[in-house]
Scaffold this active site. Structure first.
Site, PDB file in Angstrom:
ATOM      1  CB  THR A 298      -9.638  -5.058  -5.696  1.00  0.00           C
ATOM      2  OG1 THR A 298      -8.492  -4.396  -6.242  1.00  0.00           O
ATOM      3  CG2 THR A 298      -9.133  -6.293  -4.962  1.00  0.00           C
TER       4      THR A 298
ATOM      5  CE1 TYR B 181      -8.248  -4.121  -0.702  1.00  0.00           C
ATOM      6  CE2 TYR B 181      -7.080  -4.035  -2.795  1.00  0.00           C
ATOM      7  CZ  TYR B 181      -8.218  -3.775  -2.037  1.00  0.00           C
ATOM      8  OH  TYR B 181      -9.302  -3.189  -2.633  1.00  0.00           O
TER       9      TYR B 181
HETATM   10  N1  UFG Z   1       1.586   6.712  -9.015  1.00  0.00           N
HETATM   11  C1  UFG Z   1       2.600   7.651  -9.129  1.00  0.00           C
HETATM   12  N2  UFG Z   1       2.745   8.560  -8.119  1.00  0.00           N
HETATM   13  C2  UFG Z   1       1.944   8.591  -7.026  1.00  0.00           C
HETATM   14  C3  UFG Z   1       0.908   7.621  -6.914  1.00  0.00           C
HETATM   15  C4  UFG Z   1       0.767   6.696  -7.921  1.00  0.00           C
HETATM   16  O1  UFG Z   1       3.352   7.658 -10.101  1.00  0.00           O
HETATM   17  O2  UFG Z   1       2.144   9.452  -6.149  1.00  0.00           O
HETATM   18  C5  UFG Z   1       1.391   5.730 -10.095  1.00  0.00           C
HETATM   19  C6  UFG Z   1       1.551   4.289  -9.678  1.00  0.00           C
HETATM   20  O3  UFG Z   1       2.896   3.902  -9.732  1.00  0.00           O
HETATM   21  C7  UFG Z   1       0.676   3.579 -10.699  1.00  0.00           C
HETATM   22  C8  UFG Z   1      -0.450   4.578 -10.949  1.00  0.00           C
HETATM   23  O4  UFG Z   1       0.055   5.839 -10.538  1.00  0.00           O
HETATM   24  O5  UFG Z   1       1.358   3.399 -11.896  1.00  0.00           O
HETATM   25  C9  UFG Z   1      -1.709   4.291 -10.162  1.00  0.00           C
HETATM   26  O6  UFG Z   1      -1.397   4.136  -8.796  1.00  0.00           O
HETATM   27  P1  UFG Z   1      -2.481   4.196  -7.635  1.00  0.00           P
HETATM   28  O7  UFG Z   1      -1.757   4.168  -6.336  1.00  0.00           O
HETATM   29  O8  UFG Z   1      -3.399   5.338  -7.892  1.00  0.00           O
HETATM   30  O9  UFG Z   1      -3.351   2.893  -7.835  1.00  0.00           O
HETATM   31  P2  UFG Z   1      -2.875   1.360  -8.005  1.00  0.00           P
HETATM   32  O10 UFG Z   1      -3.073   0.998  -9.432  1.00  0.00           O
HETATM   33  O11 UFG Z   1      -1.543   1.120  -7.437  1.00  0.00           O
HETATM   34  O12 UFG Z   1      -3.892   0.606  -7.068  1.00  0.00           O
HETATM   35  C10 UFG Z   1      -5.278   0.869  -7.131  1.00  0.00           C
HETATM   36  C11 UFG Z   1      -5.862   0.714  -5.738  1.00  0.00           C
HETATM   37  C12 UFG Z   1      -5.872  -0.714  -5.316  1.00  0.00           C
HETATM   38  C13 UFG Z   1      -6.487  -1.566  -6.368  1.00  0.00           C
HETATM   39  C14 UFG Z   1      -5.831  -1.360  -7.694  1.00  0.00           C
HETATM   40  C15 UFG Z   1      -6.516  -2.134  -8.759  1.00  0.00           C
HETATM   41  O13 UFG Z   1      -5.098   1.445  -4.810  1.00  0.00           O
HETATM   42  O14 UFG Z   1      -6.615  -0.824  -4.123  1.00  0.00           O
HETATM   43  O15 UFG Z   1      -5.898   0.014  -8.026  1.00  0.00           O
HETATM   44  O16 UFG Z   1      -5.904  -1.943  -9.987  1.00  0.00           O
HETATM   45  F1  UFG Z   1      -6.351  -2.862  -6.035  1.00  0.00           F
END
Ligand code: UFG
Length: 322
Positions: A116, A140
């Protein structure tokens, strides 16, 4: 020719890979404990329900001749990993060690590991290469990074080659309309937006508008699950042909902000759902984008679905269906 073992093959990414492998006539054995997977998502091969941490399940698996392994099984929720680190080190690290050790003993030719972008943590650069510093900020990411390291160390002295894929933000569903992300308690942006656009939730929250990015909201590199599945098929073929071990980022080297994703969903769905500007989410970072040149040059990977509109449509169509 022996079988290809796919652990976690009933889950979101694993099931897409199983389908592509099946279409290419690989003989597949799927092992999944169905904690996050669904039987009906296994469209090819045989399904053995069980946990790879269980010695009896490993024995059962290796009654077959296994030529290659794609190891997807694991725990994947970042906030849960903070609450239950033991579970993450057990499922993602300890159980992986059991599988890798057994693979060496059984003369498996190639091992693909799902890692990841979370291994990079708070990166100093917006676009990261595989050589950049790793510094996971949660159990994680740390549990996955430890497995990367074990695989590399073991491969250095044993006869097992690997490809480690570091996934960026995976989204979308299969063209056949049968596979996609399930589960009610969505936290991923694409899933949350899809639920808002299909009126399964009234609104969504934008986590932070004060990041140092193009519009103040978080920027990520979203990759379509079909392209991600393609690179896995190329990876296992590479290893079965005797190719060298590799560590490869999987993304498109393009960053979209939360606001851009939200507006694309509104455009595609025609639904003007409410997107409330809120505080930053704990543990988030501003921007993370993949340099994936290595995957392209080593494996000949050509992403086909790297338009944000394509990804969003695919996520939206799936959400309407389920
Ligand atoms: N976001 C929002 N509102 C939401 C959900 C997310 O604004 O309801 C934003 C987050 O703050 C972030 C972006 O959207 O800026 C992406 O968030 P995600 O939760 O979709 O994904 P993440 O980047 O936090 O994490 C994902 C996976 C992880 C992995 C990671 C690698 O969940 O398992 O990508 O970059 F490790």
């Amino acid at each position: 020719m022996g079988k290809i073992l796919v652990t976690g093959g009933a889950g979101y990414i694993g099931s897409h890979v199983v389908k592509k492998l099946g279409e290419e006539n690989f003989d597949i054995l799927v092992v999944d404990n169905l904690s996050n997977g669904y039987k009906e998502a296994v469209t090819y091969g045989e399904l053995l329900v069980g946990d790879i941490g269980d010695q009896k399940v490993l024995d059962k698996i290796f009654e077959n001749q296994i030529d290659g392994i794609l190891h997807f099984a694991g725990s994947i929720i970042v906030p849960e990993s903070v609450e239950k680190p033991e579970l993450y080190y057990q499922n993602n690290t300890e159980n992986s060690l059991k599988l890798i050790s057994r693979a060496v003993k059984e003369n498996v030719k190639g091992f693909i590991f799902s890692s990841t972008a979370a291994v990079y943590g708070e990166s100093k650069k917006e676009i990261v290469t595989e050589e950049d510093q790793v510094a996971p900020t949660n159990p994680y990411g740390a549990s996955k990074l430890m497995t990367e390291r074990m695989l590399q160390d073991i491969s250095n002295v044993r006869d097992l080659n690997y490809v480690i894929f570091r996934y960026f933000n995976v989204a979308g569903s299969s063209d056949c309309g049968k596979l996609g992300i399930r589960g009610e308690n969505a936290t991923h942006l694409m899933k949350v937006c899809a639920q808002a656009a299909t009126k399964k939730r009234e609104s969504m929250t934008i986590f932070g508008t004060d990041w140092d990015t193009k519009d103040g909201t978080g920027v990520r590199d979203y990759i379509h699950v079909e392209d991600l599945a393609d690179v896995h098929v190329l990876g296992i073929k590479h290893l079965l042909a005797g190719g060298d071990s590799a560590l490869l980022n999987c993304g498109y080297t393009q960053g979209y902000s939360v606001k851009e994703v939200v507006s694309e969903f509104k455009k595609v769905s025609g639904v003007d759902f409410s997107a409330i500007e809120g505080e930053r989410r704990a543990g988030d970072i501003g921007c993370l984008i993949a340099n994936s040149e290595k995957a392209k040059s080593l494996l000949g990977w050509t992403p086909k679905k790297n338009q944000i509109e394509t990804i969003v449509k695919s996520a939206f169509e799936w959400e309407k269906k389920i």
